[in-house]
Design an enzyme around this catalytic site. Sequence first.
Site, PDB file in Angstrom:
ATOM      1  N   ALA A   3     -46.216   4.316 103.320  1.00  0.00           N
ATOM      2  CA  ALA A   3     -47.606   3.603 103.717  1.00  0.00           C
ATOM      3  C   ALA A   3     -48.065   2.807 102.397  1.00  0.00           C
ATOM      4  CB  ALA A   3     -48.674   4.678 103.919  1.00  0.00           C
ATOM      5  N   GLY A   4     -47.724   3.138 101.297  1.00  0.00           N
ATOM      6  CA  GLY A   4     -48.210   2.474 100.201  1.00  0.00           C
ATOM      7  C   GLY A   4     -47.304   1.161  99.920  1.00  0.00           C
ATOM      8  N   ASN A   5     -46.185   1.374 100.090  1.00  0.00           N
ATOM      9  CA  ASN A   5     -45.418   0.150 100.146  1.00  0.00           C
ATOM     10  C   ASN A   5     -45.443  -1.001 101.170  1.00  0.00           C
ATOM     11  OD1 ASN A   5     -43.839   1.133  97.834  1.00  0.00           O
ATOM     12  ND2 ASN A   5     -42.210   2.195  99.395  1.00  0.00           N
ATOM     13  N   LYS A  78     -30.298  -7.485 103.608  1.00  0.00           N
ATOM     14  CA  LYS A  78     -30.808  -7.923 102.197  1.00  0.00           C
ATOM     15  C   LYS A  78     -29.728  -8.735 101.455  1.00  0.00           C
ATOM     16  CE  LYS A  78     -32.261  -5.570  97.866  1.00  0.00           C
ATOM     17  NZ  LYS A  78     -32.602  -4.440  97.278  1.00  0.00           N
ATOM     18  N   GLN A 348     -35.185 -47.942  87.044  1.00  0.00           N
ATOM     19  CA  GLN A 348     -35.143 -46.532  87.281  1.00  0.00           C
ATOM     20  C   GLN A 348     -35.832 -45.570  86.397  1.00  0.00           C
ATOM     21  OE1 GLN A 348     -30.314 -47.299  87.416  1.00  0.00           O
ATOM     22  NE2 GLN A 348     -30.704 -44.995  87.513  1.00  0.00           N
ATOM     23  N   PHE A 379     -27.692 -47.731  90.064  1.00  0.00           N
ATOM     24  CA  PHE A 379     -26.296 -47.228  89.836  1.00  0.00           C
ATOM     25  C   PHE A 379     -26.147 -46.847  88.020  1.00  0.00           C
ATOM     26  CE2 PHE A 379     -25.221 -50.485  93.310  1.00  0.00           C
ATOM     27  CZ  PHE A 379     -25.034 -49.374  94.194  1.00  0.00           C
ATOM     28  N   ARG A 484     -23.223 -45.111  87.498  1.00  0.00           N
ATOM     29  CA  ARG A 484     -23.024 -43.994  88.248  1.00  0.00           C
ATOM     30  C   ARG A 484     -21.889 -43.059  87.666  1.00  0.00           C
ATOM     31  NH1 ARG A 484     -22.644 -45.357  94.797  1.00  0.00           N
ATOM     32  NH2 ARG A 484     -23.324 -43.346  95.477  1.00  0.00           N
ATOM     33  N   ALA A 638     -28.460 -39.468  86.937  1.00  0.00           N
ATOM     34  CA  ALA A 638     -27.397 -38.257  86.905  1.00  0.00           C
ATOM     35  C   ALA A 638     -27.604 -37.163  88.133  1.00  0.00           C
ATOM     36  CB  ALA A 638     -27.918 -37.494  85.605  1.00  0.00           C
ATOM     37  N   GLU A 825     -23.599 -39.263  92.675  1.00  0.00           N
ATOM     38  CA  GLU A 825     -22.581 -39.686  91.642  1.00  0.00           C
ATOM     39  C   GLU A 825     -21.395 -38.902  91.532  1.00  0.00           C
ATOM     40  OE1 GLU A 825     -25.208 -41.111  87.603  1.00  0.00           O
ATOM     41  OE2 GLU A 825     -24.820 -38.978  88.113  1.00  0.00           O
TER      42      GLU A 825
END
Length: 899
Positions: A3-5, A78, A348, A379, A484, A638, A825
């Site tokens: 319950a706690g979890n 999981k 850029q 580029f 590029r 990049a 690139e």
Amino acid sequence: MPAGNIVTASPISDLNPVLMASGTVLTAQSKTRGEFPLLMKEFFVAYQMTALPADSIITKLTIPLPAEGTREVIKSYKQAKRKDDDIAIVTAGFRVVLDESSVVTHISLAYGGMAPKTVEAKISMEALLGKKLFDNTVLEDAVAAMEKRVVGKQIPHLSDLKQATGEAEYIDDMPNIEGQHFGGLVFSKKAHTKRVKVNFAPALQVPCVAGFVDINDLDDGRNLWGSVKKDEPFFAKDFVHSHGQPIGMVYAESAAIAQAAAQLVDVQYEELPPILTISEAIAVKSFFSHGKMLIRGKPTAEGFKDCDFVYEGVARMGGQEHFYLETNAATVIPRPEDREMEVWSSTQNIMEMQEFVSQVTGVPSSRIVAKVKRMGGGFGGKESRSVQLACILAVGTKKVGRPIRSMLNHDEDMMTSGQRNPFQAHWKVSVSKDGMLQVLDADVYDNAGYSQDLSGVVMDHALTYMDSCYWIPHTNTHSNTAFRGFGAPQGQYIAECIITAIADHLEMSVDELRGKNLYKEGQLTPFLQPLEGWHVPQIITQLKAESDYDARIQQLEEFNRTFGLSLSTAVHLNKAGALVHIYNDGSVLLAHSGTEMGQGLYAKMCQIAALELNCLLDAIFTSETSSNTVANTSPTAASSGSDLNGMAVQYTCQQLNACLEPFCQKYGADTPLKTLTHAAYLECMNLSANGYYKMLTTGYIWGNYVDPLPLYFYFKQGAAISEVELDVLTGSHTGVRTDIKMDAGLSINPAINYGQIAGAFVQGQGLFTMEETLWQKNCELFTHGPGTYKIPGFTDIPQVFNVGLLKGVKWAKLRSIQSSKGIGEPPLFLGASVLFALQEPVKAARESVVVEKEGLEVLQLDSPATAERMRVAVGDWIVRWAKVEVKEGEKGLLVEAMA
């Protein structure tokens, strides 16, 4: 008792998704209400918040069991960084009930780690309910439903229609401003000289010319600029270092008048001996101080002693023009108060633009607003070189007090803005009898031009790519600039030259040699970073199967497989910011650090915002990138634009979601954003937020061989198979087929990625087979316009061209935005597969025309492998007959950039 979890309400709980999927009912005990039930699927209301009243505790859980004979399955999952003793990345609990014909009659798909609370994938559940489970199309529909999101979908580029119809506005399309002038730059017509005298009088006599600026309008401290080191003048002062270097600017009432008047400026020079090629620079030791190296293993002199074979060679690679459709352009607009300026530039890098305009005008950066809406291509050519034009215009604007604008024509742009750095590598390699690489020693040179610009960083990157995908146990022109790939294509090209040379020496298949020497997961790179997420073997397997490689290789030999790894940025640049406003009508204004140059960054960022805010893509709008909305931006370069800005956008939207959470609880999580924001507005909530992201895991320091931090955030990988036909009589070739497979992670927008991959490959194909930069002996660029410099056309594209993204990989350790990878690139180098494929027919042709094969040298094709170079490489009697012996002291009319 768990319950706690349960009450902790952790969004990454292992248990809660299973309980939710199983239909668990909680029993609570309250002082005021007594005993009462709570359904698990309604128990979690927000991050670490539940429907349990403050005066209550959980006393019991009831997990329903299926009746005997019911076809019901419950599964839990999981995924964590390691298998045990670790918190989850994502958890899940699935429950499916089937009837006799395998039709889904009940389903629950519960997830943890996907939201601030444990949630069900309701849209996917609806997509599967009533469907026959064991049907692949049903599974595909469910997966598509799970991507309710706009992220991962193939959304068109947000400006594609406007660009196709001409509605998209670029700098030169901006409306004229009353009283504005146009600037015409005065360029040096000599390469290396003393600047003796400059006379602007002939230009000033032209009607409608208003004035000029030159070195006399800037003191020495403000005249120098540069991205890494301030070693380049805006205006030449005592010396001129390059043909095309700016000497001044004339401004007039029209662009045509300004350009014509600039040609009339009388400049007198005293010429000095120029240095043009890498070989000339090596001979006279004309080097910038750099001196970085990568060392792994014992000294190479010792390593070569016990090797089976040692080979040496020189790899040469020429430059490449950016050849963007929109050349460098800028408009500088003064404001009447407080010396403010608005700078619109095709750039850029708005931060560097802002800083240097501040420097040349003497105005604080807070009063300089740098802006860009979009670029017509960049580029890398507008990462630093766009600064020069805008700053010269700003000097003129300050002087005259009026707006000044300018757009370079292609000749001017190519003459002054730089290109990809030409490279030369002198290498020595040893290999065992069975083809295993043992030792590599290489001296690498790049042609920086007359200033450093970004050439040193390009060299750094080239060195880190010289291993390409292979485990090696030991190991006066204009200023050139970023392009590029940023050194990666040059470094990887050198690696492939070495590999192909070794294969020819050993008379071994180059594919066999490559396969023997491929990296393995976990091996250390030369910069001592473990190789994680190594998918090249899987990429090759998928690519060979999809391209029918084995069957085709039996018929043809003109194939080549080329692999690639890529790329990161400097540590202090690995950051981004974002600003998001949500308005009362539910519309969203998004601003971030990234610039749009046609690569689709704005579209991807809007997709991320739409996903985080749970709204339609049409609700998100980005107007421009501006220094007064997001400060201190990094350049968009990049292939890091999506990684950095995407995280900043995500963090910003999460702040707004926290503000809207009470209203989601009140009206429901699926309530339209318009309703939520209007309610929040009435409650006086702040619907603006700014976010910031910095990459924490990288920080490599050159020379640290003990405990270096990673150099790269992740590795980008890809492979290409190219088939070519070569006409050995003319040297021209045809691209018959190319198949590409790239690892893009979980792509934010596959449609844009496909376009980026195809475009990068064709640009790389041009780099390695066609785009030749030539210089005259006086250091004047000969290939300075579309008449002399050719990029690939439609018929140069492979006749069959297939592009695919890597599938079947979980990317569990990838910590980028939405587990995606930058893709702009890396594919460029795969264009080299065409060059290395061309080696096969050339070798076959050479062997058919030589008398003694024993004397035939190993073939190495310099880049670009032009038709002329292909024809000469065949070496038949026609070539030998036409060869002209160069006499002592003679030089050709034109010089290649790689020389």
